[in-house]
Design an enzyme around this catalytic site. Structure first.
Site, mmCIF file in Angstrom:
data_model
loop_
_atom_site.group_PDB
_atom_site.id
_atom_site.type_symbol
_atom_site.label_atom_id
_atom_site.label_comp_id
_atom_site.label_asym_id
_atom_site.label_seq_id
_atom_site.Cartn_x
_atom_site.Cartn_y
_atom_site.Cartn_z
ATOM 1 N N LEU A 103 0.819 -1.120 -0.072
ATOM 2 C CA LEU A 103 -0.106 -0.071 -0.023
ATOM 3 C C LEU A 103 0.917 1.080 0.114
ATOM 4 C CD1 LEU A 103 -2.781 -0.755 2.705
ATOM 5 C CD2 LEU A 103 -3.147 -0.614 0.157
ATOM 6 N N ASP A 104 0.564 2.338 -0.719
ATOM 7 C CA ASP A 104 1.486 3.383 -0.926
ATOM 8 C C ASP A 104 1.189 4.282 0.273
ATOM 9 O OD1 ASP A 104 -0.914 4.701 -1.239
ATOM 10 O OD2 ASP A 104 -0.723 4.959 -3.496
ATOM 11 N N TYR A 105 2.270 5.276 0.440
ATOM 12 C CA TYR A 105 2.387 6.074 1.724
ATOM 13 C C TYR A 105 1.125 6.715 2.296
ATOM 14 C CZ TYR A 105 4.412 9.539 4.961
ATOM 15 O OH TYR A 105 4.985 10.482 6.060
ATOM 16 N N SER A 107 -2.095 5.605 1.756
ATOM 17 C CA SER A 107 -3.140 4.537 1.468
ATOM 18 C C SER A 107 -3.095 3.972 2.908
ATOM 19 C CB SER A 107 -3.084 3.492 0.579
ATOM 20 O OG SER A 107 -2.822 4.098 -0.777
#
Length: 249
Positions: A103-105, A107
Site C-alpha cells: 500500500l502506498d504512503y 493509503s
C-alpha cells in the site's frame, strides 16, 4: 536440503543424532544406504527411509499477521527518507515476515505479512485472479456514468485498466469508528484482480476524480473486519481456513 536437516525437521532426531543414524547405515535414500555426511536431498522427489520406515516431511508452519496500516507509513522495512514503516507497528519477533503486496504512503487498510512464499505468489500474481477490495473516498458527488467508464476501462501509461466499481452504500457498524459518511463526498468500492502501482488513484485521475482516502479492506476472503488503524493480530481460525483454500486451489 541436507539429509540430517530433513530428518530433524521430520521429527526423527536432532541433527547430531541424525548424523549418527546415517553413520550407522540405518538411513536409505531411494533404496540405497547412505553413510556419507552432508548428503543433499530433494524432499519433494527423494524417498527417505529410517530402519525400513518411510520418512515424510512435516507440513511447514507459517505465520500470518494482519495489520491495519494507517496513512503515513511505508510498506517496507526501511525508508531512505526516514519515514515510518509498517515494521514500527509490529513486534520485532515478526520483523522477518514480508508484506503480501504493498500500500502506498497515503493509503490505509489491510496489509498481510507472512513467511509463506507460496501464498505470496498466489495472492500477488494476476494469473491467479484473487480479488482485492478497496473503499475509496473521492471528492464531491460521482455520477453513474463515471462508474461506467471505470468498469469499461481507462487507458493508463502502463496499459488499460478496469475494475468492478460501485457505491459503498451503508458503512458496516464495525468500520464506523474510523470511516464516517460525509454528504459532501462519495465512498466507492473498487475490486481488482491485479495491483499495479497507484492503479486506483491513476484510474480516478483518468476520469476526473480526486481521491481523498483509499483503504484496502479485503484480500480474497481475508477481511480487515474490526481491526483498528495501527493494530495487528494473527490470522484467526476462519482466516487460516481461507488461506489454506487459497494455497490448495
Amino acid at each position: 536440503m541436507r539429509l540430517n536437516k530433513f530428518l530433524a525437521q521430520a521429527g526423527i532426531a536432532s541433527r547430531r543424532e541424525a548424523d549418527r543414524l546415517i553413520a550407522a547405515g540405518r538411513v536409505k535414500v531411494n533404496g540405497r544406504v547412505v553413510r556419507e555426511m552432508g548428503v543433499q536431498i530433494d524432499p519433494d522427489r527423494d524417498q527417505v527411509m529410517v530402519d525400513g520406515r518411510p520418512v515424510r516431511p512435516r507440513p511447514a508452519t507459517y505465520t500470518y499477521l494482519l495489520l491495519n496500516k494507517p496513512a503515513g507509513y511505508i510498506t517496507s522495512r526501511k525508508d531512505p527518507q526516514g519515514r515510518r514503516t509498517i515494521y514500527d507497528l509490529i513486534p520485532k519477533r515478526y520483523h522477518h515476515l514480508h508484506p503480501v503486496g504493498r500500500l502506498d504512503y497515503p493509503s490505509e487498510g489491510l496489509v498481510l505479512l507472512t513467511d509463506d512464499g507460496e501464498l505470496t505468489q498466489r495472492l500477488t500474481h494476476p494469473a491467479f485472479r484473487h480479488e482485492k477490495e478497496y473503499w475509496v473516498q473521492v471528492a464531491g458527488q460521482v455520477p453513474e456514468v463515471t462508474l461506467h467508464k471505470l468498469r469499461k476501462g481507462v487507458t493508463l501509461a502502463d496499459g488499460p485498466a478496469r475494475a468492478r466499481v460501485r457505491y459503498l452504500g451503508k458503512i458496516p457498524p464495525e468500520q464506523r469508528f474510523w470511516i464516517q459518511p460525509d454528504p459532501r463526498h462519495t465512498w466507492l468500492v473498487f475490486i481488482l484482480h491485479e495491483g499495479r502501482n497507484r492503479q486506483i488513484r491513476r484510474m480516478c485521475e483518468a476520469v476526473g476524480l480526486r481521491v481523498r482516502r483509499l483503504i484496502r479492506v479485503r484480500i480474497d476472503a481475508i477481511h480487515i473486519h474490526d481491526l483498528k488503524p495501527g493494530q495487528w493480530r494473527l490470522a484467526s481460525k476462519r482466516q487460516l481456513k481461507a488461506i489454506r483454500r487459497i494455497r490448495e486451489a
